[in-house]
Design an enzyme around this catalytic site. Sequence first.
Site, PDB file in Angstrom:
ATOM      1  N   CYS A  87       0.799  -1.229   0.036  1.00  0.00           N
ATOM      2  CA  CYS A  87       0.144  -0.123  -0.134  1.00  0.00           C
ATOM      3  C   CYS A  87       0.952   1.258  -0.015  1.00  0.00           C
ATOM      4  O   CYS A  87       1.514   1.438   1.002  1.00  0.00           O
ATOM      5  CB  CYS A  87      -0.990   0.076   1.220  1.00  0.00           C
ATOM      6  SG  CYS A  87      -1.477   1.674   1.972  1.00  0.00           S
TER       7      CYS A  87
ATOM      8  N   CYS B 157       0.605   3.653   2.791  1.00  0.00           N
ATOM      9  CA  CYS B 157       1.315   3.064   4.153  1.00  0.00           C
ATOM     10  C   CYS B 157       2.980   3.415   4.143  1.00  0.00           C
ATOM     11  O   CYS B 157       3.520   3.533   5.175  1.00  0.00           O
ATOM     12  CB  CYS B 157       0.941   1.641   4.287  1.00  0.00           C
ATOM     13  SG  CYS B 157      -0.929   1.252   4.158  1.00  0.00           S
TER      14      CYS B 157
END
Lengths: 105, 138
Positions: free
Chosen positions: A30, A33
């Site tokens: 991600c 992230c």
Amino acid sequence: MAAEFTDGNFQTEVLDSDVPVLVDFWAPWCGPCRMLAPTVDAIAEEYAGRVKVGKVNTDENPQVSTQHGIQSIPTLMVFKGGRVVDRLVGALPKEKITEKLNAQL
Amino acid sequence: MSPTADPAQKTIDRMNRYVEKYREKSGTSAHPDASVTEGVVLGLAAHVEQLGRPLCPCNFYPDKQAELDESRRWVCACDEMKQFKYCHCLLFVTPEGLPITEYLPEDHEGRQVYGLVRDPTPDKGREARHQVEASFPV
């Protein structure tokens, strides 16, 4: 550095904690992230002793991720006394996160 | 295959070509931090190999296959991208690296996180905007 929370230790490390806990629900692939990770580590260092800070890899810990209704990641949750007291989604700047934490101290 | 097994280079190359093409089509840019794109493309490629579809790697799914069986809403380019031109994975962004939030409903988490981010290329993208207009008629 932020701690590692898992399906196995979530109860003791997060829900039973005596201090507020910031949990970063993330996944390895991600993009946002990855951007957020250094911020979370910096907060862990800055708030050491006052707030516990840790991360949950949602790919590897589906049980707690499901229990807490995680959808969009990264999702940050603040726990206090075993309850969720705040929830933030996205790669937020540090100030927005610490503002929420300070409200719990 | 484990959730974090690296996909084959040919699948990564295929996804990179797809992403580049969709950026052109939607008038969006790559994030200035190349590691953001790199990570997301790896995730999309891994999902193509595991599931046969490029499921968005910036969501948690209790059951990925069940998610795909139910709908295509998180298959890249996802419904949010096609309707609102918003990519919370930061794969399709403005040249400054911000996701476009201009078309999102005001109570959407994207507006709360990033504020109002205008679309620099309003003549491109949003191929499914009619679905939003059907839900919220002007």
